[in-house]
Structure formats: C-alpha cells, structure tokens
Design a protein around this motif. Structure first.
Motif, short mmCIF file in Angstrom:
data_model
loop_
_atom_site.label_atom_id
_atom_site.label_comp_id
_atom_site.label_asym_id
_atom_site.label_seq_id
_atom_site.Cartn_x
_atom_site.Cartn_y
_atom_site.Cartn_z
N ILE A 159 5.70 -3.24 -5.57
CA ILE A 159 5.16 -3.38 -4.21
C ILE A 159 4.70 -2.01 -3.70
N TYR A 160 5.54 -1.02 -3.91
CA TYR A 160 5.25 0.34 -3.47
C TYR A 160 3.93 0.82 -4.07
N PHE A 161 3.76 0.58 -5.36
CA PHE A 161 2.56 1.00 -6.09
C PHE A 161 1.34 0.24 -5.59
N ASP A 162 1.46 -1.09 -5.45
CA ASP A 162 0.33 -1.92 -5.03
C ASP A 162 -0.13 -1.59 -3.62
N LEU A 163 0.82 -1.33 -2.73
CA LEU A 163 0.44 -1.01 -1.35
C LEU A 163 -0.26 0.34 -1.25
N LEU A 164 0.17 1.30 -2.07
CA LEU A 164 -0.54 2.58 -2.09
C LEU A 164 -1.98 2.39 -2.57
N PHE A 165 -2.17 1.54 -3.57
CA PHE A 165 -3.52 1.25 -4.06
C PHE A 165 -4.36 0.58 -2.98
N LEU A 166 -3.80 -0.42 -2.31
CA LEU A 166 -4.53 -1.16 -1.26
C LEU A 166 -4.90 -0.24 -0.10
N THR A 167 -3.98 0.65 0.26
CA THR A 167 -4.28 1.62 1.32
C THR A 167 -5.47 2.48 0.94
N GLY A 168 -5.51 2.91 -0.31
CA GLY A 168 -6.64 3.70 -0.78
C GLY A 168 -7.94 2.93 -0.74
N VAL A 169 -7.90 1.62 -1.10
CA VAL A 169 -9.11 0.79 -1.07
C VAL A 169 -9.71 0.76 0.33
N ILE A 170 -8.89 0.44 1.31
CA ILE A 170 -9.39 0.32 2.68
C ILE A 170 -9.84 1.68 3.21
N ASN A 171 -9.05 2.70 2.95
CA ASN A 171 -9.38 4.05 3.43
C ASN A 171 -10.67 4.59 2.80
N GLY A 172 -10.95 4.20 1.56
CA GLY A 172 -12.09 4.74 0.83
C GLY A 172 -13.43 4.15 1.22
N MET A 173 -13.46 3.08 2.00
CA MET A 173 -14.72 2.42 2.34
C MET A 173 -15.58 3.25 3.29
N CYS A 174 -15.00 4.23 3.92
CA CYS A 174 -15.73 5.08 4.88
C CYS A 174 -16.67 6.06 4.18
N ASN A 175 -16.21 6.68 3.11
CA ASN A 175 -16.94 7.81 2.50
C ASN A 175 -18.40 7.54 2.16
N PRO A 176 -18.74 6.46 1.43
CA PRO A 176 -20.15 6.28 1.05
C PRO A 176 -21.05 6.01 2.25
N ASN A 177 -20.49 5.44 3.31
CA ASN A 177 -21.29 5.19 4.50
C ASN A 177 -21.55 6.48 5.27
N TRP A 178 -20.55 7.37 5.31
CA TRP A 178 -20.78 8.71 5.87
C TRP A 178 -21.89 9.40 5.08
N TYR A 179 -21.84 9.28 3.77
CA TYR A 179 -22.79 9.93 2.87
C TYR A 179 -24.21 9.44 3.15
N ALA A 180 -24.38 8.12 3.23
CA ALA A 180 -25.71 7.54 3.44
C ALA A 180 -26.25 7.87 4.84
N ILE A 181 -25.38 7.82 5.84
CA ILE A 181 -25.80 8.16 7.20
C ILE A 181 -26.32 9.59 7.25
N MET A 182 -25.55 10.52 6.68
CA MET A 182 -25.92 11.93 6.71
C MET A 182 -27.28 12.16 6.04
N GLN A 183 -27.55 11.48 4.95
CA GLN A 183 -28.82 11.66 4.25
C GLN A 183 -29.98 11.06 5.03
#
Length: 459
Positions: free
Chosen positions: A349-373
């Motif tokens: 559970i500990y491992f899976d929740l850390l992975f899921l947290t990363g999934v949700i948290n990571g959705m921001c980066n590519p949109n920041w990237y595209a906006i900036m360009q």
C-alpha cells in the motif's frame, strides 16, 4: 497524436541528443542524494551541513540559467549545449578528488555552472522540433526521460556507492558525459529557429530565415506578459516540496523506517516513476483539452494536479493504518525487495500510494512546458525559460537546506509534512492563468503573422 514519426532524420537525431545529454545532466544531479548518510559519516556532517552542499549546488544554477538562456537566444544552441555538457562532466569527475567537506562543497557548487545550460536550451530547441498542439506531449516525453534519469542517478549511486565507494558513480557519469558531448558535436544538427510556427512554416521551408534575436531591451518587457509573471511566481512555493522530498525521502526511509539504502531508493523511485506516468497523462489530456476547450484548460489541469498530489502526500504520512515499517537485514538485491513487496500488504500500500501521488503530481509539468512555449516569441524562449527555471531552482536550492534544518528541529517525517503545504500557495498562483494564457497565446500568434508579412517583403 504526437507527430514524432513525421520528423525528418536530422530532427530525430537532434531530439535524441537532447534526451541523451539531458538524461546524463539530470542523472549527475541526483548522484549525491542516496549517499547522504555515507557522506555525513565520512565527513562528520550534520543534516543541515549536508543539505547545504546540495543547496549551494542548485543555487549556483540560478545565475548560470540566465547566462546560458540569454546566449541561446542569440547564438548557436548546439554549441552552447555541448560546451555546458563538457563543463558539468568535468566538475562531476573532479568531485572524486574531494578529501574535506569544503572541497566537496566547492566542487559540487561549481558543478552548477555547467548543469544550468540544459533547460533553457532544450526548451527553445524542442519548440522548434514540435508544433504548438503537440508541445504538451513533447514536454511530457522530455520530462519522462528526465524522470527516469532522475531515478537512474540515485540508483547507480545506491548500488555501486556502498560497494566501490561513493566516488565511483561520479567517475562513471563524468566519463559518460564527455563521450555523449563528443558524439553530439559530430552528429547533432540544430533545428531552425521558429521552424514549427504555423505562421512561418511555409516561409522557412522555402529557405527563409527568422532573423529576430533577443535584445537587452526585451528583458524589460518579458513580464509585461502576465502569464509569464504568474508562472515565475508559482515556481518558488511549487518546487520547495519536490526539492525536500527529492533530497530527503531516501534518508527518511533509511534512518526512520530502517530501510536498506537500495530499498529506500526504490520506494523513492515509485514517487518519481509515478511522476513520469503523470507527465504522459497530463501532456495527452492537456493537448486534447487545449484543442477542444481552449488553452486555459492547461492551467485547470495543473491546479488539479498540484492540489491532488498535496492531498495524497499528506494522506500517506498521516494515516494511522500505515505505520512505520521496520525491515531487518542488509538486503542489497532487487529480487528480495519485489518478493517482500508482494507478500507484505502494508508495504505494498505504501509503495502504491507513493506511485499514485507521483502520477497526480506529475500532470502539471508538461502543461507548464507547453504554456511557456506558446505564450512567448521564438527569440526570447530560452531567456524566459531561464527566468522561470530560476525561481524553480531557487525553490529547489533552498529545499535541501530547509529540509535539513527542519529535520534537525522536528524530525524528518514532520519536515516532509510541513513543506508539502507549500503546494497550496503554488495552486493559488495558477488560478489567474486560466484567463491569461489564452489571451497571451492569441497575442503571440498575431505578432508572428505580422512578422511573416514583413519577412516576405524584406525577402
């Protein structure tokens, strides 16, 4: 649908070397993190002293970002990228000669000069390799690779450092950096500036040249673009949690949870692997929603990503049914780790929740990237990227030292919880972007259309 298969051979080679040089760059930055406990013991350091080494390294990246960014908007980006690669490769290798704390601090800090070259140059070059509607997915691909590299560096250090000594990983990555730089020098081609802007594409394909270059006077007006201002400000609170987690998660698992170093690195890798998956998901959704509903949706996705990641992270560290897990033995192989993970429910559970947290948290980066360009003109993209990465880097630079100080005062677990609240302030600064991003993108498209007419008349 990402039009990667439509790229010509030179564009594919250019993108490959961007990924290769970027991957080695990021790998080198993470080498020291899993070795904190070893270095603290050898050099007799406190948590805050160890954190200062990483903070000093990251903070020197700030002026180097501006230096490389401005030069990249005026001169050959390929030559600058390779020059930076040789600088950081040399300083990484030189770290093996450190014999005192001050030598270690000095060499690691100087490394930041070369490391700062990658992001502003890659930001500009990828915009010239991919069309505006594909830049979210292109940014996701870049972030995924950098995420893998961010895990690879600590993994190499945690596997080989305890066996051959902490200096060995620095030697290997330094040598690989030299080799990659030499290959890029002979094989990589630089794409034409503004080559993928629809307003200019026909003109450039006929042999035209986008002759606009950044001027010093442009620096005064960059942040009259409101979206740039808010993206700049959100970077400081937004990157402190990630910086602290990235710097201290492994140490927390080793010291508090009693994990073997390799196991702690793999648990930390679950979070960053999740971020990689989140990058892909966020890039795909962001591009799709931007086409259908407008570019303001990129900001909406980013807000959901930031707040969702914060909520899950707090949940993981506060739920009473997920107590600290103690693991006995010096387990240094991946096989036993996987077996134990599959048979221990709470650990899974500990491992899976850390992975899921990363999934949700990571959705921001590519949109920041595209906006900036998409909200900036081709001749200022490296510089504005440098400014925005500057606040990002300040946040990440302060983070290791802040995490070390808080850990000395309240403990590692409480420190990780406290810094996660910075994500809330980051999300608030994203709200105005829902309206401002579409306005600023429209302005860029109008200016490029006007410039096409002017360039045609001059030609």
């Amino acid at each position: 649908n990402l039009k990667f298969l439509d790229m010509n051979r030179e564009e594919k080679i250019s993108f490959f070397f961007l990924l290769l040089l970027g991957g080695l760059n990021i790998s080198s930055q993470g080498l020291m993190i899993p070795l904190y406990s070893i270095l603290e013991k050898e050099f007799r350091l406190s948590h805050s002293q160890m954190g200062l080494v990483s903070s000093g390294f990251i903070l020197l990246i700030v002026p180097s970002l501006l230096f490389w960014g401005y030069l990249a908007d005026r001169y050959s980006r390929k030559k600058l990228l390779i020059s930076g690669c040789f600088i950081w490769s040399t300083t990484v290798y030189a770290t093996i000669f450190a014999r005192t704390y001050h030598q270690l601090l000095f060499l690691r800090v100087i490394d930041g000069i070369g490391v700062g070259c990658f992001f502003p140059i890659a930001f500009s070059m990828t915009a010239d390799l991919f069309e505006p509607e594909d830049r979210g997915k292109a940014g996701a691909m870049l972030y995924v690779l950098l995420g893998i590299a961010g895990v690879t560096g600590p993994a190499v250090a945690s596997i080989y450092g305890p066996i051959y000594g902490w200096r060995f990983p620095f030697k290997i990555v330094g040598i690989f950096g030299w080799i990659a730089g030499l290959l890029a020098f002979f094989l990589m081609k630089e794409p034409k500036r503004a080559a993928k802007e629809k307003e200019l594409e026909d003109l450039l394909e006929k042999g035209g040249i986008y002759s606009y270059k950044i001027k010093k006077s442009d620096l005064k007006v960059l942040y009259k673009v409101k979206s740039n201002l808010f993206l700049l400000l959100q970077g400081i609170p937004g990157c402190i949690p990630g910086g602290v987690i990235g710097s201290w998660m492994i140490t927390f698992l080793v010291i508090v949870e009693k994990f073997p170093t390799l196991w702690a690195t793999l648990f930390s890798a679950a979070f960053f692997a999740g971020q990689g998956a989140g990058n892909l998901i966020g890039g795909i959704i962001g591009d799709a929603m931007s086409k259908r509903k407008g570019s303001g949706w990129r900001a909406c996705i980013s807000i959901i990503s930031i707040l969702g990641g914060m909520a899950l992270f707090i949940f993981i560290f506060t739920r009473p049914h997920l107590p600290a897990i103690t693991i006995q033995g010096n387990i240094s192989e991946i096989g036993p780790f996987i077996s134990f993970l599959l048979h221990n429910h709470k650990l899974g559970i500990y491992f899976d929740l850390l992975f899921l947290t990363g999934v949700i948290n990571g959705m921001c980066n590519p949109n920041w990237y595209a906006i900036m360009q998409n909200i900036n003109l081709p001749e200022v993209r490296s510089t504005v990227s440098a400014f925005n990465n500057m606040t990002d880097t300040v946040g990440r630079g302060v983070a290791p030292y802040l995490g070390g100080v808080l850990a000395d005062i309240v403990g590692l677990k409480q420190a990780l919880l406290l810094v996660s609240l910075f994500w809330l302030f980051c999300a608030i600064l994203w709200v105005p972007l829902i309206i401002k991003v579409p306005e600023d993108e429209k302005t860029v498209r109008k200016i490029l259309s006007e410039r096409k007419k002017k360039l045609e008349q001059e030609g």
